[in-house]
Structure formats: C-alpha cells, structure tokens
Design a protein around this motif. Structure first.
Motif, PDB file in Angstrom:
ATOM      1  N   TRP A 216       0.835  -1.210   0.000  1.00  0.00           N
ATOM      2  CA  TRP A 216       0.000   0.000   0.000  1.00  0.00           C
ATOM      3  C   TRP A 216       0.872   1.265   0.000  1.00  0.00           C
ATOM      4  O   TRP A 216       0.568   2.226  -0.696  1.00  0.00           O
ATOM      5  CB  TRP A 216      -0.971   0.006   1.185  1.00  0.00           C
ATOM      6  CG  TRP A 216      -1.632   1.352   1.328  1.00  0.00           C
ATOM      7  CD1 TRP A 216      -1.423   2.261   2.296  1.00  0.00           C
ATOM      8  CD2 TRP A 216      -2.550   1.950   0.415  1.00  0.00           C
ATOM      9  NE1 TRP A 216      -2.160   3.392   2.071  1.00  0.00           N
ATOM     10  CE2 TRP A 216      -2.871   3.234   0.910  1.00  0.00           C
ATOM     11  CE3 TRP A 216      -3.149   1.537  -0.781  1.00  0.00           C
ATOM     12  CZ2 TRP A 216      -3.753   4.096   0.284  1.00  0.00           C
ATOM     13  CZ3 TRP A 216      -4.026   2.397  -1.419  1.00  0.00           C
ATOM     14  CH2 TRP A 216      -4.314   3.664  -0.894  1.00  0.00           C
TER      15      TRP A 216
ATOM     16  N   GLU B 140       0.619   4.048  -2.704  1.00  0.00           N
ATOM     17  CA  GLU B 140       0.312   5.432  -2.335  1.00  0.00           C
ATOM     18  C   GLU B 140       1.322   6.393  -2.976  1.00  0.00           C
ATOM     19  O   GLU B 140       0.943   7.436  -3.511  1.00  0.00           O
ATOM     20  CB  GLU B 140       0.345   5.560  -0.810  1.00  0.00           C
ATOM     21  CG  GLU B 140      -0.498   6.710  -0.297  1.00  0.00           C
ATOM     22  CD  GLU B 140      -0.605   6.706   1.220  1.00  0.00           C
ATOM     23  OE1 GLU B 140       0.147   5.948   1.882  1.00  0.00           O
ATOM     24  OE2 GLU B 140      -1.429   7.472   1.741  1.00  0.00           O
TER      25      GLU B 140
ATOM     26  N   ARG C  70      -7.684   9.634  -1.069  1.00  0.00           N
ATOM     27  CA  ARG C  70      -6.729   8.576  -0.726  1.00  0.00           C
ATOM     28  C   ARG C  70      -7.299   7.609   0.314  1.00  0.00           C
ATOM     29  O   ARG C  70      -7.040   6.411   0.264  1.00  0.00           O
ATOM     30  CB  ARG C  70      -5.436   9.230  -0.204  1.00  0.00           C
ATOM     31  CG  ARG C  70      -4.249   8.327  -0.172  1.00  0.00           C
ATOM     32  CD  ARG C  70      -3.727   7.885  -1.543  1.00  0.00           C
ATOM     33  NE  ARG C  70      -3.004   8.930  -2.212  1.00  0.00           N
ATOM     34  CZ  ARG C  70      -3.326   9.384  -3.422  1.00  0.00           C
ATOM     35  NH1 ARG C  70      -4.362   8.894  -4.067  1.00  0.00           N
ATOM     36  NH2 ARG C  70      -2.618  10.318  -4.008  1.00  0.00           N
TER      37      ARG C  70
ATOM     38  N   HIS D 129      -7.717   3.687  -0.064  1.00  0.00           N
ATOM     39  CA  HIS D 129      -7.117   2.743   0.883  1.00  0.00           C
ATOM     40  C   HIS D 129      -8.149   1.737   1.374  1.00  0.00           C
ATOM     41  O   HIS D 129      -7.872   0.539   1.498  1.00  0.00           O
ATOM     42  CB  HIS D 129      -6.499   3.506   2.065  1.00  0.00           C
ATOM     43  CG  HIS D 129      -5.625   2.652   2.934  1.00  0.00           C
ATOM     44  ND1 HIS D 129      -5.424   2.915   4.255  1.00  0.00           N
ATOM     45  CD2 HIS D 129      -4.916   1.519   2.670  1.00  0.00           C
ATOM     46  CE1 HIS D 129      -4.630   1.995   4.777  1.00  0.00           C
ATOM     47  NE2 HIS D 129      -4.302   1.137   3.822  1.00  0.00           N
TER      48      HIS D 129
END
Lengths: 262, 191
Positions: free
Chosen positions: A26, A30, B26, B30
C-alpha cells in the motif's frame, strides 16, 4: 468440455482463500498514486500556464498596438507644433502667409471667380485655424512672439520692403500688412483680441478680392471676374424668385381646391 | 448466509467509496484496497508462483484500478472489474518475464477423465499442484477452471489459438489428475 468434479473442488477451495499482502504494498501504491496526481497537477499547471501566457500576450499586444496608434497621433501633433513653433518664434504671420498664398495662388490659377467666391471661405478656414493656433500656442508666448516678430518686422522693413514688394505677390503683401497691423494693435493695447484679428483678416480678404477685380495699373476692371460674381448673385436671386413663384402657385392651387365648393 | 440489509449497506458503501476514490480521495482508495487486496493477491497467486512477484502484480493492478476508476461504469461488480484487471496484469507480467511457454503440439481432446477423484487436500496442496504445472498449462487451466473463461476468450487474451488453449487444458487436467491420485494414494495409504 464440461468442468469436472475435482476442478470444482479446486475452484471452491481456492476461491475461499485470501492472502494478506505485506504492508509496504500500500505504501508503494500510495507513492505511485501521489506521483501520478502530481504529474496530472503539473500537466494542469502547464496547460494553465500556457493559457495564461497566451492571454497575457494578447493583452500586452493589444496595449502595445493601442499605444502605437496613440503615439502616431501624438507624433502628428508634435509635427504640427514643430512647424508652428518656429513660425511663431521667428515670424508669426509667415505660416499664415505661406498657407494663404498657396490656397489663393492655386485657386487663382484655375479660376479667378472661384477665387473670389471661395477665398472668403478659405479665409475663414484660415482664420479659424489661425485662431485655434493662436489660442493654443500664442496665448502663452504672445509677448515673446510679438516682440520677436516686431524685431523681425522692423528689420524687414528697414532692409528693404521695396525689394520684397517686387518679389512678393499682392496677397503676401496684404498678409504682411495685416501682421503689421496686428503688431501695431498689440503695441497699442498690449493684447490683441480674436475679433480684431478676424476684422483685420476680413478686411485683407476684401482688399485681395477687390485687387483681383480691379487692376490699378491699367485702371481696368476684370470683366469676366466681375460678371461671374454678378452671375452668382443673379443665380441666387433667380432661385429665390423661382421658389417664390412656386410657393405662390401652390398657395393659389391650394386655395382654389379649398374654395371649389364655395 | 449474509444478511440482505448488510449486503445492501456494503454495496452502498462501496459505491460511495468508488465515487470518492474517483475524486482521488486517498482514504477511500485505501479502504477499497483493504477490502479487495487479500482476494486479489490470491487471484494473482494462481498465476504467479512467487508471492513477492504476485504482490508486484497486485501493486500494478491496483495502480491501474485507481487511475482508471472513472472507466468503471457500474456494469457488473467492482470486484469482477478489479479481478479482470489483475488477470490481465498477471498475463502481461508473465509475458514480460517471458515465462509463458505453450507447447504447440495439438493433442486429441476427449472427456474421458476420471470424475470421481475425491480432493481431500488443503488449499496449500492445491496451490502447490497448480504451481507445479508448466506456465502455459497453469494459465489456461486457471483461466478455464477457476475464472470460467471460454477457450475463445483465453485464446484472445493469451494470443494463442483455441486449439492450443484446449490442448493446454487437456494436458493440465491430465497432469493434475495424476498428481491428485498420487496425493490421495500417499495420504490414504491405499491404492
């Protein structure tokens, strides 16, 4: 090829499985997404910058061209002033003299009657121009100009007016005369009003037109010029007469129609 | 069985998350990642033996998911859409690594498989059996038997002929059956 039993078992078993990815997946994702967003934003900024610079160029160019136009106009004004100022400084009437000379000479060559008819108009135009110029330019510096003009005038007179009289035309002499009169008035009253200048110019105009008609040297009147002048007057009166006749005729017909039943 | 209200709530939540993720939120991204990543890593793992490489594929797949999320038109499930992206990503990864080898010889295809094999083995053993298959066999088998693709779809995705796809499946099945029988024999101790 139908799916067979062991395949179904495999599928069911595998479908229930879940594998937890490591934490850094992740984090990396990101980072990649942030970089992509930045790139997208940068692209947006670039496009915005291009658009803004284009608009800026347009505005600047429009301002530049507008100023250029104004500058051209200003330069024309400066040119006129540049012509006027020396004439005022050296000899105020010289510009007037030159202009009037050209106008009258050119018209006079073509048609003397036209000169007679048009010269007052030209004179008035010249007068108005002269007045404007005088108002604009002379007012501030009238004293200096007049003093300088006086000096120049006196010098000219002293050095030989006769020589000049031979060279200059009647119109030029007349203009000089007018200027001399203006100077005299100026001396007498310290200020010269527009009306006085106008009166002087009108007088000069009349004298010029009279000079055209009547030749003093030969004591002869220019018949054609006189005749054309009279014709112009006649033409005017004939027009009035015709108009009056039509008017009276109309009134007569009108009353006749109105009274037809009486 | 899942409660219907919970399913509706989950669907609504996911739809909202997708909308937010499309606006580059974001946190929403996620959450969607957390929701689907374990399943998708499992899918990637069908095709790729190495877990780290599978994670790499998962990463690239999710990057495409979030950058192309505006292309998702709510036709079908979001999971199905992600899954298709993952499979394509896995194929592309293997193609880049030049790990796909299809045996080009065409073999006679018949349905004479033993259909009574009991698979009492665990998921790790099954994954082990699939991992032992050659790349070409494995991909066609997984796409056909687990993902439910047709041979023409497999042929199109893997850029092979339908005949090759069928032959790869046949060989994969034969090998698997053999391995399963061996496993059953060793685990039961009988023949």
């Amino acid at each position: 090829m139908a799916p067979i039993k062991f395949e179904n078992d495999i599928k069911e078993t595998l479908e229930q499985r879940e594998l937890q990815p490591s934490a850094n997946v992740w984090e990396q994702l990101e980072k990649q997404l942030d970089a992509a967003d930045n790139n997208k934003n940068n692209k947006g900024i670039w496009w915005f910058g291009i658009a803004a610079s284009f608009v800026g160029i347009l505005i600047v160019s429009s301002i530049f061209f507008n100023r250029k136009g104004k500058a051209e106009i200003e330069s024309v004004i400066v040119d006129i002033e540049a012509v006027e100022e020396p004439s005022n400084m050296d000899e105020l009437p010289s510009s007037t003299k030159g202009e009037e000379k050209v106008e009258i000479a050119s018209v006079g060559e073509k048609n003397p009657v036209e000169t007679k008819k048009k010269s007052p108009i030209k004179g008035s135009v010249l007068k108005s121009e002269l007045l404007q110029k005088q108002r604009a330019l002379v007012k501030g510096t009238v004293k200096e100009v007049v003093v300088q003009a006086e000096v120049a005038q006196e010098k000219e007179v002293k050095e030989g007016l006769e020589l000049k009289a031979e060279k200059l035309s009647y119109e030029d002499l007349k203009i000089q005369e007018v200027v001399a009169q203006a100077q005299a008035l100026k001396k007498a009253n310290s200020t010269v009003s527009d009306a006085e200048i106008n009166a002087l110019l009108d007088q000069a105009q009349k004298d010029i037109s009279l000079h055209k008609l009547y030749n003093e040297a030969t004591n002869k009147v220019d018949a054609s010029a006189l005749l054309r002048g009279v014709e112009a007057d006649l033409e005017q009166s004939f027009r009035d007469k015709a108009f009056k006749a039509i008017q009276s005729g109309f009134k007569y017909v009108k009353t006749a129609v109105a009274d037809r039943n009486n | 069985m899942k409660h219907p209200l919970k399913v509706i709530q989950l669907y609504k939540n996911e739809a909202q998350l997708i909308k937010k993720a499309a606006r580059e939120n974001r946190e929403a991204q996620h959450m969607l990642y957390e929701l689907h990543a374990p399943k998708m890593l499992s899918v990637c793992r069908y095709y790729i033996k190495d877990v780290q490489q599978a994670e790499e594929v998962l990463l690239n797949g999710f990057f495409k998911v979030f950058t192309k999320i505006n292309h998702f038109k709510n036709q079908g499930s979001f999971e199905g859409w992600i899954r298709r992206i993952m499979i394509r990503e896995a194929i592309s990864y293997l193609r880049q690594k030049k790990q796909i080898e299809f045996v080009s010889d065409e073999v006679e295809v018949f349905d004479g498989y033993a259909n009574n094999i009991e698979t009492q083995i665990g998921v790790s053993e099954i994954q082990g059996l699939i991992d032992d298959l050659p790349e070409g066999y494995r991909m066609v088998f997984v796409m056909y038997a687990i993902e439910g693709y047709k041979h023409n779809e497999i042929a199109s995705l893997l850029k092979i002929t339908e005949g090759t796809s069928k032959s790869q499946l046949f060989k994969a099945r034969k090998l698997l059956q053999k391995q399963l029988q061996l496993l059953n024999t060793t685990s039961n101790g009988t023949n």
